[in-house]
Write an enzyme that holds these catalytic residues in place. Structure first.
Site, PDB file in Angstrom:
ATOM      1  N   GLU A 260       0.893  -1.168   0.000  1.00 51.16           N
ATOM      2  CA  GLU A 260       0.000   0.000   0.000  1.00 51.16           C
ATOM      3  C   GLU A 260       0.927   1.212   0.000  1.00 51.16           C
ATOM      4  O   GLU A 260       1.512   1.551   1.028  1.00 51.16           O
ATOM      5  CB  GLU A 260      -0.891  -0.076   1.236  1.00 51.16           C
ATOM      6  N   CYS A 294      -2.341   8.667   2.900  1.00 53.64           N
ATOM      7  CA  CYS A 294      -2.040   8.304   1.498  1.00 53.64           C
ATOM      8  C   CYS A 294      -3.203   8.630   0.566  1.00 53.64           C
ATOM      9  O   CYS A 294      -3.000   8.747  -0.636  1.00 53.64           O
ATOM     10  CB  CYS A 294      -1.767   6.813   1.379  1.00 53.64           C
TER      11      CYS A 294
HETATM   12  C1  SIN Z   1      -3.095   5.578   4.794  1.00 53.46           C
HETATM   13  O1  SIN Z   1      -2.872   6.771   4.776  1.00 53.46           O
HETATM   14  O2  SIN Z   1      -2.242   4.763   4.417  1.00 53.46           O
HETATM   15  C2  SIN Z   1      -4.373   5.002   5.291  1.00 53.46           C
HETATM   16  C3  SIN Z   1      -5.490   5.943   5.282  1.00 53.46           C
HETATM   17  C4  SIN Z   1      -6.803   5.315   5.680  1.00 53.46           C
HETATM   18  O3  SIN Z   1      -6.887   4.218   6.219  1.00 53.46           O
HETATM   19  O4  SIN Z   1      -7.802   5.974   5.413  1.00 53.46           O
END
Ligand code: SIN
Length: 493
Positions: A260, A294
């Site tokens: 991820e 992310c």
């Molecule tokens: C992430 O920023 O990797 C995860 C964000 C989320 O779970 O919404």
């Protein structure tokens, strides 16, 4: 300590290997500091290769028995883990906020978010069934059985120190895998606390192991896991360069991978959008965790007809955001994780301005309370942003909303897809035909339509292109930790 804790057992300050809490073998330590002040308030082991190997030995030894534990019993243990996490919401929330800096309401909110994955996968454990396949010839029975992949190495990020551990470790345990974990160097305490609660919940020794390490020694730990053929899967959340490195380095042992990775999410507002809903959606998606997610919108495209009205509404809300430490209940945006993060944000804003962007609000480093070491940046709105600017090409990971004006749909779809990344995309429109056109056309693993808050335990989270592969959450999140064994029995007639 930025906060006081009701249960000091949640701060073991040691690695957990084969059911024992231990310092690093060579006694080295890693200091943990509060990003709001830079003050050191705890220490954990700075582990090396020996500790990493010991963790794999333990996980490998425990796998034989854990995979045979009936799914229902595994589910009960994971459910107890969930109950303990929920029961310790306040302490865990304070711990997240102390080391990561997010406002306390977000810290406790993250605990609930993390627990939702643990509960979900406790339930999924009992549903990991296979298939009976109609045999093409007489006298045969054919089956597809689902089996745990084996030892899993989980390498987790700092931005959601509880939720990312939960959505990797809970499905691994549910599938019957055992785990070695290395949390991010900035936020090791929350993960140790979660492992402490897993121990209390009855996860047997060796099934879940954790070692903490500094940025300098992280590679010593992870290299051991990459080279060891007994580790059958790597699950990683973090940057694309590191994800690609893990993919290359695990090729020799052909490990299964879930990656991820970085995002560069477009957020598109069409003339026919509900403008207030679009502003609310952007505020939620962009400023959650101070923009350090992310799936944060990183490029915001607003159509000509609503551009100026949207900028005005958005700027009013952004300017009103209260910036401050997690300990202040009024804070809505905490410090960034460290000085490097603020340097990057500053570089993006300066580059944008140099190339013609306009700062509508924000645009400066902040030092609330005048404390040295405080890593704050003012929530910022930029307009006149172009594709050539750094903030359009790289993930900023901060409270910056860069806006670009556009005219037609085809043009904006092309711009939205003109990135190597493909994690999330958002758009606001009331035209049902356009909605399905865009949902199809956007090259991302996640699409938000008239919605800014997308993540949920029941939904598959993950990207395409340089944002990685594999899914977390949902029933697909369990499949990542299993493989299929085909069994064919003959001579039955
Ligand atoms: C992430 O920023 O990797 C995860 C964000 C989320 O779970 O919404």
């Amino acid at each position: 300590m930025p906060f006081t804790f009701q249960n000091s057992d949640l701060l073991p300050g040691q690695n957990y290997i084969a059911g024992t809490w231990l310092p690093a073998r060579d006694g080295r330590i890693l200091l943990v500091s509060d990003p709001a002040t830079g003050e050191v308030f705890a220490s954990v082991p700075d582990s090396g290769a020996h500790d990493a190997r010991a963790a794999v030995d333990a996980a490998h030894a425990a796998f034989k028995a854990w995979r045979k534990v009936p799914a229902k019993q595994r589910a009960q243990i994971i459910k107890r883990w969930n109950d303990l996490i929920v029961a310790h919401t306040q302490d865990l929330g304070r711990l997240i906020s102390s080391e990561q800096g997010k406002p306390l309401a977000e810290g406790t909110g993250e605990v609930a978010y993390a627990a939702s994955y643990v509960e979900w996968f406790a339930e999924e454990a009992t549903r990991a069934d296979g298939a009976v396949i109609p045999a093409p010839v007489p006298g045969r029975r054919m089956f597809a059985l689902r089996e745990p992949v084996g030892v899993v190495a989980a390498v987790t990020p700092w931005n959601f120190p509880a939720a990312m551990i939960a959505r990797k470790i809970a499905p691994a345990l549910a599938a019957g895998c055992t785990v070695v974990c290395k949390p991010a160097e900035d936020t090791p305490l929350t993960s140790l606390a979660l492992v402490k609660l897993a121990e209390e919940a009855g996860v047997p020794p060796g099934v879940l192991n954790i070692v903490t390490a500094s940025r300098e020694r992280a590679a010593d730990v992870v290299d051991v896991w990459l080279d060891d053929a007994r580790v059958r899967k790597i699950t990683f959340t973090g940057s694309t360069p590191v994800g690609k490195h893990l993919a290359r380095r695990s090729a020799d042992t052909l490990k299964k991978l879930s990656l991820e990775l970085g995002g560069n999410a477009p957020f598109i507002v069409f003339d026919d959008a509900d403008l207030d809903a679009a502003v609310q959606g952007l505020m939620a998606a962009k400023f959650r965790n101070g923009g350090q997610t992310c799936v944060c919108p990183n490029r915001i495209y607003v159509q000509d007809g609503v551009h100026d009205a949207f900028v005005e509404k958005l700027a009013a809300q952004v300017a009103a955001l209260k910036v401050g430490p997690a300990t202040d209940p009024a804070s809505q945006i905490g410090p960034m994780i460290n000085a490097r993060a603020v340097d990057k944000i500053e570089r993006h804003v300066q580059d944008a301005v140099r190339q013609g962007a306009r700062i509508v609000t924000g645009g400066t480093r902040l030092r609330p309370e005048g404390k040295d070491g405080a890593c704050y940046y003012a929530p910022t709105v930029l307009t006149n942003v172009t594709a050539a600017m750094d903030c359009s090409c790289e993930e900023t990971f901060g409270p910056i909303a860069p806006l670009t004006r556009f005219t037609d749909e085809a043009e904006v779809v092309e711009a939205a897809n003109a990135t190597p990344f493909g994690l999330a995309a958002y758009f606001y429109s009331r035209d049902v035909r356009r909605i399905w056109r865009l949902a199809d056309a956007l090259e991302t693993g996640i699409v938000g339509v008239n919605e800014g808050a997308l993540a949920a335990e029941a939904a598959p989270f993950g990207g395409v292109k340089d944002s990685g592969y594999g899914r977390e959450g949902s029933r697909h999140g369990l499949e990542e930790y299993m493989h299929i064994k085909y069994v064919c029995q003959g001579q039955l007639d």
